[in-house]
Write a protein that holds these residues in place. Structure first.
Motif, mmCIF file in Angstrom:
data_model
loop_
_atom_site.group_PDB
_atom_site.id
_atom_site.type_symbol
_atom_site.label_atom_id
_atom_site.label_comp_id
_atom_site.label_asym_id
_atom_site.label_seq_id
_atom_site.Cartn_x
_atom_site.Cartn_y
_atom_site.Cartn_z
ATOM 1 N N ASP A 25 0.453 -0.945 -0.236
ATOM 2 C CA ASP A 25 -0.047 0.102 0.379
ATOM 3 C C ASP A 25 0.945 1.400 -0.040
ATOM 4 O O ASP A 25 2.262 1.363 0.158
ATOM 5 N N VAL A 83 -0.596 -5.630 1.742
ATOM 6 C CA VAL A 83 -1.322 -6.486 2.405
ATOM 7 C C VAL A 83 -1.845 -7.269 0.925
ATOM 8 O O VAL A 83 -1.684 -7.761 0.081
ATOM 9 N N TRP A 112 -5.344 -8.559 -2.562
ATOM 10 C CA TRP A 112 -5.875 -7.121 -2.815
ATOM 11 C C TRP A 112 -6.157 -8.090 -3.820
ATOM 12 O O TRP A 112 -5.165 -9.328 -3.987
ATOM 13 N N ASN A 148 -9.862 -4.785 -2.141
ATOM 14 C CA ASN A 148 -8.911 -5.260 -0.902
ATOM 15 C C ASN A 148 -9.705 -6.347 -1.054
ATOM 16 O O ASN A 148 -10.944 -6.873 -0.849
ATOM 17 N N ASP A 190 -10.007 -8.483 1.835
ATOM 18 C CA ASP A 190 -10.965 -8.813 3.129
ATOM 19 C C ASP A 190 -12.156 -8.355 2.690
ATOM 20 O O ASP A 190 -12.825 -8.760 3.140
ATOM 21 N N ASP A 200 -13.172 -2.910 0.417
ATOM 22 C CA ASP A 200 -12.794 -1.731 0.352
ATOM 23 C C ASP A 200 -11.684 -1.286 -0.924
ATOM 24 O O ASP A 200 -10.923 -2.300 -1.340
ATOM 25 N N ARG A 221 -8.396 0.643 -2.485
ATOM 26 C CA ARG A 221 -6.968 0.890 -2.275
ATOM 27 C C ARG A 221 -5.937 1.009 -3.058
ATOM 28 O O ARG A 221 -6.527 0.163 -3.460
#
Length: 505
Positions: free
Chosen positions: A240, A246, A248, A290, A292, A295, A297
Motif C-alpha cells: 500500500d 496488503v 488485494w 481489498n 478482506d 474496500d 485501496r
C-alpha cells in the motif's frame, strides 16, 4: 501450411521456445501451422494417459498409510478428473496449432489401409498397425485437394512409413498423384527453424525490445491485460502507500504500468518480419479491491511474464504469454521505488484532471447526476487520502457535515496537507460551493453494495473516489515512459502552469 507429425512436437511445452517460434510463424501472417486431428489426439494422450495409473498409485499409498496409523488419516484426494486434464491440454495445444480435420471418409480409408497392412500402415509379426499414421496421411492429402492454391510442408522423422518426400511406396505413390510439387518434407523442428526463420542478433533484439515495450501502447496493453487476468478470490500481495504488505483481489480499473526489466530476448526473422520473445518484469500501481473488506485501496506490485512481439510498424500488439503471480516490489531497490514514486505522481495528476472534468461537466451537481445511490462521501474519504493531496478540505467538510455518521475530514490524510501547502499559495476554500447541500443527494446508502458487482455507476464512483481514470483517455498520450519523465511530475516539486491546482472546483 506447415504440418507437424506427432514425433516432431511430442510433449511440446506450451511455454517453451519451440512453441514460441510456432506462434511467431503463425502471427507473422506468412505461414499457417497445423497438426492433423489425429496428431492433436496423440499430443493430448501423451500428456494425460499416465494420469489414471498415477492416481491409483496415490490412492493405494494413502490406503497403506491409513492402515499403519492408529488414528484416522485426515488427508484426502480430489476425485480422478481425466476429462478435466484432457480439456486442459487440448486448450493449450489448440492455442499453438490449427487443427486439420479428419473426415469420416479419411478415417475409413485409414482403417482399411491398416487392415491390409499397406503403407503408411504396416504388418508386424502377428498383426497389422499404423491406422493412425494412415489417418494423418489422408488428412494431409484431403487438405491439399480442398485448398488447391496452398502448398504443405510435412514435418516428420518417420521416413520409414511416410517415405522421404521424393519417392513413395505403393499405394502412397497413387495417393499423392496430382499433388506433385505441393507436398514437401522436413525431418524435425530444427529444420523448420532453419528453413523459415533467421535468428536476429542479441544486441539488435534487446534494443528493439526495450524501445517497443516502453511505448505507451504496450504499457496500456499490459494494464488492460492485468485487469482481465489478475483476479483471484484468494488474493494477491502488494504494497500500500505506506509500503506495508496488503492483500488485494482484483484491479478496479487499468493500473499504471512501467517496464522494470527485460531479459532473455530472442529474435527470429520470418520472411520480412522480425519477431521476438522476452522475459519482462512490470511495476503496476493503481486502485484495487481489498481482499478482506472489499474496500478500495491503492497498491503496487511486480508482475513477470513472457512477451511475444514484433518491432515492425503496423504489426499487431504484443502477445502476453505465461504471466506469473504478482509479487511485492523490492523496497530496497532504489530504481524500483523511484519509478513507483513517479507512478504515484502520474496517477494523482490524472486523477485531478478527471475529477475536475467530471465535476465541471456535471455543472456542479456531480453526485446527484452520476451516483445518487452510492456512498460517495465514504469512498471519497477512504480513497482520496490515499492518492490525491487533499487540497479541497472545505469540500470534504461540507460532505461530512451533511453525513454526521462519517468522519470524513478526519479520515483524510492530513499529513499530506503539509506537502501541498508548501507550494499551494494558501487558497481559501471556505467559500467552496457554499449553497450546495449534499444531504438530499446522498440518502441512506450502503457502501458494501459497491462491490463485488461492477457496473457503470461503480466504475464512475471509483474513478471519482479513488481518483483515477475508469477508461483510457487521451491524457495518457502525454505520459512518456518513466525513464523519460523528470521530477517536475512530483507534487513536491515547483508547480508548472499546467500543474497549478484548480481552486474553482
Amino acid at each position: 501450411m506447415i504440418i507437424f507429425d506427432t514425433n516432431a512436437v511430442n510433449l511440446l511445452p506450451p511455454s517453451g521456445p519451440r512453441a514460441d517460434i510456432i506462434r511467431k510463424l503463425r502471427q507473422s501472417g506468412h505461414h499457417k501451422v497445423a497438426v492433423p486431428w489425429m496428431v492433436m489426439e496423440e499430443l493430448v494422450a501423451h500428456q494425460t494417459k499416465h494420469y489414471p495409473d498415477k492416481y491409483r498409485a496415490v490412492v493405494n499409498t494413502l490406503a497403506k498409510l491409513n492402515e499403519a496409523l492408529p488414528w484416522e488419516l485426515e488427508s484426502s484426494l480430489e476425485p480422478l478428473a481425466l476429462d478435466r486434464l484432457v480439456a486442459h491440454w487440448r486448450r493449450a495445444y489448440e492455442e499453438i496449432f490449427e487443427v486439420i480435420d479428419t473426415s469420416g471418409d479419411a478415417a475409413r480409408r485409414a482403417l482399411s489401409r491398416e487392415a491390409m497392412a499397406l503403407p503408411p500402415a504396416k504388418a508386424t509379426k502377428d498383426r497389422s498397425e499404423g491406422g493412425r499414421d494412415a489417418a494423418v496421411w489422408f488428412s494431409i492429402l484431403e487438405y491439399l485437394r480442398e485448398n488447391p492454391d496452398e502448398e504443405a510442408c510435412f514435418v516428420t522423422n518417420n521416413t520409414k512409413d511416410f517415405g522421404d518426400g521424393v519417392t513413395y511406396p505403393f499405394p502412397m505413390n497413387e495417393d499423392v498423384r496430382g499433388l506433385e510439387g505441393r507436398l514437401a518434407r522436413l525431418t524435425d523442428f530444427d529444420a523448420v527453424v532453419s528453413k523459415f526463420t533467421k535468428e536476429a542478433s542479441g544486441q539488435d533484439a534487446e534494443a528493439a525490445a526495450e524501445e517497443l515495450l516502453k511505448s505507451l501502447s504496450v504499457r496500456k496493453r499490459v494494464a488492460r491485460t492485468a485487469v482481465e487476468v489478475l483476479s483471484s478470490p484468494i488474493g494477491f500481495v502488494g504494497l500500500d502507500n505506506a509500503e506495508d504488505s496488503v492483500q488485494w483481489r482484483q484491479w478496479l480499473s487499468s493500473p499504471e504500468a512501467e517496464l522494470l526489466s527485460i531479459t532473455n530476448v530472442l529474435g527470429h526473422e520470418i520472411e520480412d518480419s522480425i519477431w521476438y520473445t522476452a522475459n519482462t518484469r512490470w511495476l503496476l500501481y493503481g486502485a484495487a479491491v481489498n481482499g478482506d473488506s472489499e474496500d478500495v485501496r491503492y497498491v503496487s506490485c511486480v508482475w513477470e511474464m513472457k512477451v511475444l512481439f514484433s518491432a515492425n510498424d503496423g504489426d499487431e500488439a504484443p502477445t502476453l504469454l505465461t504471466p506469473g503471480e504478482p509479487v511485492l516490489p523490492d523496497t530496497a531497490d532504489a530504481r524500483c521505488m523511484e519509478i513507483l514514486k513517479k507512478l504515484k505522481a502520474r496517477a494523482a495528476r490524472m486523477a485531478r484532471a478527471m475529477r475536475n472534468q467530471m465535476f465541471h461537466s456535471s455543472g456542479g451537481n456531480l453526485f446527484a447526476d452520476a451516483l445518487p445511490t452510492l456512498d460517495v462521501a465514504g469512498a471519497l474519504a477512504r480513497s482520496l487520502s490515499d492518492v490525491i493531496p487533499p487540497i479541497d478540505l472545505g469540500f470534504a467538510e461540507q460532505i461530512a457535515a451533511s453525513m454526521p455518521t462519517l468522519d470524513i475530514a478526519t479520515a483524510l490524510d492530513l499529513a499530506a496537507v503539509d506537502d501541498v501547502l508548501a507550494w499551494v499559495p494558501k487558497p481559501d476554500f471556505s467559500g467552496l460551493l457554499p449553497q450546495m447541500d449534499f444531504s438530499h443527494l446522498v440518502p441512506q446508502v450502503d457502501y458494501s453494495s459497491l462491490f463485488p458487482q461492477t457496473d457503470l455507476n461503480q466504475i464512475a464512483a471509483a474513478a471519482l473516489a479513488a481518483g483515477i481514470q475508469a477508461t483510457d483517455t487521451d491524457d495518457d498520450d502525454e505520459d512518456p515512459p518513466i525513464s523519460d519523465v523528470d521530477d517536475s511530475s512530483d507534487p513536491k516539486a515547483e508547480p508548472s502552469d499546467t500543474d497549478t491546482p484548480d481552486t474553482d472546483d
